[in-house]
Design a protein around this motif. Structure first.
Motif, short mmCIF file in Angstrom:
data_model
loop_
_atom_site.label_atom_id
_atom_site.label_comp_id
_atom_site.label_asym_id
_atom_site.label_seq_id
_atom_site.Cartn_x
_atom_site.Cartn_y
_atom_site.Cartn_z
N THR A 1 2.46 -3.08 -0.22
CA THR A 1 1.93 -1.72 -0.30
C THR A 1 3.01 -0.82 -0.86
O THR A 1 4.20 -1.10 -0.67
CB THR A 1 1.57 -1.30 1.16
OG1 THR A 1 0.20 -1.49 1.37
CG2 THR A 1 1.98 0.11 1.46
N PRO A 2 2.66 0.25 -1.56
CA PRO A 2 3.72 1.17 -1.99
C PRO A 2 4.12 2.14 -0.89
O PRO A 2 4.96 3.00 -1.12
CB PRO A 2 3.06 1.90 -3.17
CG PRO A 2 1.62 1.88 -2.85
CD PRO A 2 1.34 0.60 -2.10
N LEU A 3 3.53 2.01 0.28
CA LEU A 3 3.73 3.00 1.33
C LEU A 3 4.97 2.71 2.17
O LEU A 3 5.50 1.61 2.15
CB LEU A 3 2.50 3.02 2.24
CG LEU A 3 1.18 3.30 1.53
CD1 LEU A 3 0.01 3.11 2.47
CD2 LEU A 3 1.19 4.70 0.96
N ALA A 4 5.36 3.72 2.92
CA ALA A 4 6.49 3.55 3.83
C ALA A 4 6.02 2.87 5.11
O ALA A 4 4.85 2.92 5.46
CB ALA A 4 7.09 4.91 4.16
N SER A 5 6.98 2.27 5.79
CA SER A 5 6.61 1.49 6.97
C SER A 5 5.94 2.36 8.02
O SER A 5 4.96 1.95 8.65
CB SER A 5 7.85 0.82 7.54
OG SER A 5 8.84 1.79 7.82
N GLY A 6 6.49 3.54 8.21
CA GLY A 6 5.89 4.41 9.22
C GLY A 6 4.45 4.76 8.93
O GLY A 6 3.65 4.98 9.85
N THR A 7 4.10 4.82 7.67
CA THR A 7 2.75 5.19 7.29
C THR A 7 1.72 4.19 7.82
O THR A 7 0.63 4.58 8.23
CB THR A 7 2.64 5.28 5.75
OG1 THR A 7 3.64 6.18 5.30
CG2 THR A 7 1.28 5.77 5.33
N ILE B 1 3.04 -4.28 4.84
CA ILE B 1 3.67 -3.07 4.32
C ILE B 1 4.32 -3.35 2.97
O ILE B 1 4.20 -2.55 2.04
CB ILE B 1 4.72 -2.55 5.32
CG1 ILE B 1 4.04 -2.04 6.59
CG2 ILE B 1 5.56 -1.45 4.69
CD1 ILE B 1 4.99 -1.79 7.74
N ARG B 2 4.99 -4.48 2.88
CA ARG B 2 5.65 -4.83 1.62
C ARG B 2 4.67 -4.92 0.47
O ARG B 2 5.01 -4.63 -0.68
CB ARG B 2 6.38 -6.17 1.77
CG ARG B 2 7.81 -6.03 2.17
CD ARG B 2 8.57 -7.33 1.92
NE ARG B 2 8.25 -8.32 2.93
CZ ARG B 2 9.00 -8.59 3.99
NH1 ARG B 2 10.11 -7.91 4.19
NH2 ARG B 2 8.65 -9.51 4.85
N ASN C 1 -5.05 5.77 1.34
CA ASN C 1 -4.01 4.99 2.00
C ASN C 1 -4.61 3.93 2.90
O ASN C 1 -4.14 2.79 2.94
CB ASN C 1 -3.11 5.92 2.83
CG ASN C 1 -2.09 6.63 1.98
OD1 ASN C 1 -1.89 6.28 0.83
ND2 ASN C 1 -1.47 7.65 2.53
N ARG D 1 5.20 -6.36 8.52
CA ARG D 1 6.12 -6.15 7.40
C ARG D 1 5.54 -6.68 6.10
O ARG D 1 5.65 -6.04 5.06
CB ARG D 1 7.43 -6.89 7.66
CG ARG D 1 8.46 -6.12 8.39
CD ARG D 1 9.66 -7.01 8.60
NE ARG D 1 10.73 -6.71 7.68
CZ ARG D 1 11.60 -5.75 7.86
NH1 ARG D 1 11.51 -4.97 8.91
NH2 ARG D 1 12.57 -5.54 7.00
#
Lengths: 220, 220, 220, 220
Positions: A56-62, A53-54, A27, A50
């Motif tokens: 990325t396949p990850l969630a924002s919190g990650t 994060i976008r 990650n 943002r």
DNA sequence: GATGAATGAGAATTCATTCAT
DNA sequence: TATGAATGAATTCTCATTCAT
């Protein structure tokens, strides 16, 4: 008695080589790579967390489990580069027995790194046609200091004439970064040409420099 | 009295000493000076238009009568610097009849400007101990190009040997900015020392450079 | 010469009675009233700034032109209540010439305020059937202190016996708030009954209290 | 061994001294104690489950093996207090044969509990100098109801005059909590003084109260 | 049961910009 | 032109909760 069950309550820690750790490392790399691309595309200033994060396949919190801000990501990228090249540069200079080896070794290593690690360098200098930005992080600056110390050492050993090591370091850094920038813009990114140019310039120039007798290199 | 006329922007010959014009010019300067300080304090990236307005006695709406964005303010600051120094640099080189005059004139003018215009240079390079940033705006970059053209011209005239003008320009720029940075950090900001160092380095180096025959300076 | 135009550049401030000021005052009240309702409906803890904004025709950013957080809104509501009732309570006690007037005046004023200002009191004690909360803001606490000072003054004048003014203040406050709570829950919210009960309890009790001789009420 | 059986929650007679049970109980206590401290430090509203977990050596997931939310933790803390004191209060009143014993027993027990259980009381009333909060949980409220029922019983027995039991309960509760608050702030936390004050006030006041004939205590 | 990273909804907040005065 | 409050989209960031290990 079931030992497994009893021990399971306050379990110390899961094996650090488990799948979890692998995912964690992956990650982190995922975020770093995404950030590299976004920085290169949008420029550092225009990039938001943002955006990273976008990409990325990850969630924002990650994201926030790994970095506090885009600044922190940026530094991690820079430091990674600096950490990879600094030892090579230092080693190159350590084994040099002449000024020529010292200077050419430094430039060659740097330009080859830049040519081979083009995406990182683009991030390093997030330059559009109309605005050029260069950010030096602590690790990069530490590399500059290391160069200066190596110069001081070389002067002490008599390899270099007793010149202003601080200014000489600055000159080498300036030439290296600006030439790298020009090289990166050419259709033919040829580290050898850049190395030849920079080395000739510095070697020719060093012996013409005014000499100084700072305390640390003064005669006994 | 015709109010419409007064309000109309491109009036043929508005008295440049009228109080209105003074106020307008003052507001512009107020914003520019506030921005300079805020950029130097927060860094360009972290600065918002709000921050600039806050550092001003003016209302937020007034800002947009003078600038469209912080980018525009930043460029105005940079351009002001660049516009002041570019003609001097160009003139210095134009009147040079030797390589020595060309090089030393360029460096002396630059270092003296930086030493005398410290606050602008701080904005230009927002450097803390842990992070150094350098931003080159279009006007600055245009100055680089002008240097290159002057070099090409000097090579054509036979003043310089036929070297890679692009790389030489980059080397001069790199040395100039990095030495300026070091100079700015010293307790004694002495442009003469920096000029002597940079000039010696470049003069000594230039004659050692590999020569090229690029199309534009090739023999007919 | 057009004075109006010249002055207009650095205009000091628009007339504070303009439409703008009216809207500002109205917006503040709009937010306060919305908050009152939302607090009463959801309870203080469960309420978010978003909830308050949603209960308003205003934009989210507008909220932050008036308050920093829900805590600040809450305090504004509380303080508004406290500021309205404190002078009345103080005046009532100031004109009292007997213990009976002092006590009954205080309770009557308080219970009538609570009965008449039911929505504020509900906010004051955001009580569901399963969780009761009471928050005292600085302005409320200042009202408690004022009561204590009035008691100390009344003791000094010989109106009250020399009792522990701190505890007596606490007792009056405790009885007032708890009875108000019970009163508010009854179908018939009758301030007179509550006043009669509380006054009788306190009057009967005060003369049975242990007397003390603190420095400030000690005999000369 | 049947793991399913072990995991099943309502096992008829699990050994209460087994190591597993001990660990479970310890974890629960660890969470409760951490929560107590965090609530006291941050206040109930500002506290998050994260905060409680952070104050614990346990993992976040573990929390949910014991509690569903911070509300549930909070109630557990409150209930613990209330459950410890309620039986004592009830017993004290049950064995009272006079009004004096009823009232003084109630106050003495309460003030002694508060003086001895200071940290729980701080959680109960999270008071800074500028904001005071009081939260009553279901268990606490049940204690209030029990007091009212005891009062109704005492009135029925003729121990108390036929007064409004609901208001009298409220008055006792109000005096008890407010005096406890003042007592807790004094350098000398002396339950005896508070008890003497509150008892004198109530005893003196009760006989002055207006009498009522509510349905439940009306003559047959 | 214990662990702790991932999740992603959503809360808090900022900000550039507009526009009625 | 100057003012400064309103706007609301966009951004940052938190948090309760889940779930694979």
């Amino acid at each position: 008695m079931d030992i497994e069950l009893i021990k399971s309550a306050p379990r110390p820690a899961p094996k650090p080589t488990g799948k979890r750790e692998l995912t964690k490392a992956q990650n982190r790399l995922t975020i770093l790579e995404a950030a590299r691309q976004v920085f290169a595309e949008l420029g550092y200033g225009a990039t938001t967390v943002r955006d990273i994060i976008r990409a990325t396949p990850l969630a924002s919190g990650t994201f926030y489990n790994y970095f506090q801000s885009k600044e922190e990501v940026f530094q991690a990228i820079q430091d990674e580069s600096a950490l990879r090249i600094r030892p090579r540069l230092h080693e190159e200079r350590a084994k040099a027995s002449t000024v020529e080896e010292f200077i050419s070794g430094t430039f060659r290593t740097f330009f080859e790194f830049v040519a081979g690690d083009h995406s990182n360098f683009r991030t390093l200098r997030m330059n559009t046609d109309t605005l050029r930005v260069r950010m030096d992080t602590p690790e990069t600056i530490a590399g500059f200091e290391e160069l200066r110390e190596d110069l001081v050492g070389a002067i002490a050993k008599g390899m270099f004439p007793p010149v202003d090591a601080d200014f000489l370091m600055a000159a080498i850094v300036g030439v290296a970064f600006e030439l790298a920038e020009r090289m990166a813009r050419r259709e033919l990114r040829d580290p050898a040409t850049a190395t030849a140019f920079a080395t000739a310039l510095l070697l020719g120039g060093i012996h013409a420099l005014p000499t100084v007798t700072p305390p640390d290199i003064a005669a006994p």
